[in-house]
Motif scaffolding. Structure first.
Motif, PDB file in Angstrom:
ATOM      1  N   LEU A  15       0.649  -1.209   0.080  1.00 60.06           N
ATOM      2  CA  LEU A  15      -0.034  -0.043  -0.057  1.00 60.06           C
ATOM      3  C   LEU A  15       0.871   1.271   0.020  1.00 60.06           C
ATOM      4  CD1 LEU A  15      -2.805  -0.888   2.347  1.00 60.06           C
ATOM      5  CD2 LEU A  15      -3.028  -0.315  -0.123  1.00 60.06           C
ATOM      6  N   TYR A  20      -1.420   0.545  -4.998  1.00 55.59           N
ATOM      7  CA  TYR A  20      -0.192  -0.491  -4.190  1.00 55.59           C
ATOM      8  C   TYR A  20       1.252   0.004  -4.948  1.00 55.59           C
ATOM      9  CZ  TYR A  20      -4.134  -3.334  -3.266  1.00 55.59           C
ATOM     10  OH  TYR A  20      -5.538  -3.966  -2.463  1.00 55.59           O
ATOM     11  N   LYS A  62      -2.856  -8.476   0.813  1.00 60.17           N
ATOM     12  CA  LYS A  62      -3.820  -7.489  -0.104  1.00 60.17           C
ATOM     13  C   LYS A  62      -4.904  -8.338  -0.966  1.00 60.17           C
ATOM     14  CE  LYS A  62      -0.788  -4.402   0.716  1.00 60.17           C
ATOM     15  NZ  LYS A  62      -0.320  -4.527   2.094  1.00 60.17           N
ATOM     16  N   GLU A  65      -8.530  -7.487  -0.249  1.00 62.93           N
ATOM     17  CA  GLU A  65      -9.097  -6.009  -0.461  1.00 62.93           C
ATOM     18  C   GLU A  65      -9.011  -6.081  -2.305  1.00 62.93           C
ATOM     19  OE1 GLU A  65      -7.705  -1.562   0.759  1.00 62.93           O
ATOM     20  OE2 GLU A  65      -6.159  -2.841  -0.043  1.00 62.93           O
TER      21      GLU A  65
END
Length: 120
Positions: A15, A20, A62, A65
């Motif tokens: 992030l 990202y 990740k 998400e």
């Protein structure tokens, strides 16, 4: 569902603000797809069946998400890598694909959105 190691491609991002990080955008997707041992190792990590490298551990963190947001924070390169990985794993390793889908989208709530994403 891009939970395919598509996952892998996200695995390359951390992030940073709205996206990202693109630090690993030069990741060679074909290296994973052309090496069954490496693909199996990455899949085991994502499925909590084996150890993880730091890169795949990042992807794994990740992935939920990314699935929920259709990769909204992914760079264009990460989206491209994710699509390639997802399509190839789904086509050539359906057993791994099914396990990934069962783990990361057990209710099937991301299926339609990811189907559209993979066709874009």
């Amino acid at each position: 569902m891009k939970v395919v190691l598509l996952t892998l491609c996200f695995a390359l991002g951390v992030l940073a603000q709205d996206k990202y990080e693109s630090v690993n955008d030069d990741f060679d997707v074909s290296k994973v797809l052309n090496n069954d041992r490496l693909l199996q190792s990455y899949a085991k990590c994502l499925l909590n069946k084996g150890p993880c490298t730091s890169e795949v551990k990042e992807v794994k963190a990740k992935l939920p998400e990314a699935l929920e947001t259709r990769c909204a924070k992914c760079t264009d390169k990460q989206k491209q890598m994710g699509k390639v990985l997802a399509q190839e794993v789904k086509k050539n390793h359906p057993d791994i694909w099914k396990e990934l889908v069962a783990m990361y989208d057990p209710q099937g709530k991301y299926q339609e959105a990811w189907k559209e994403f993979l066709q874009e």
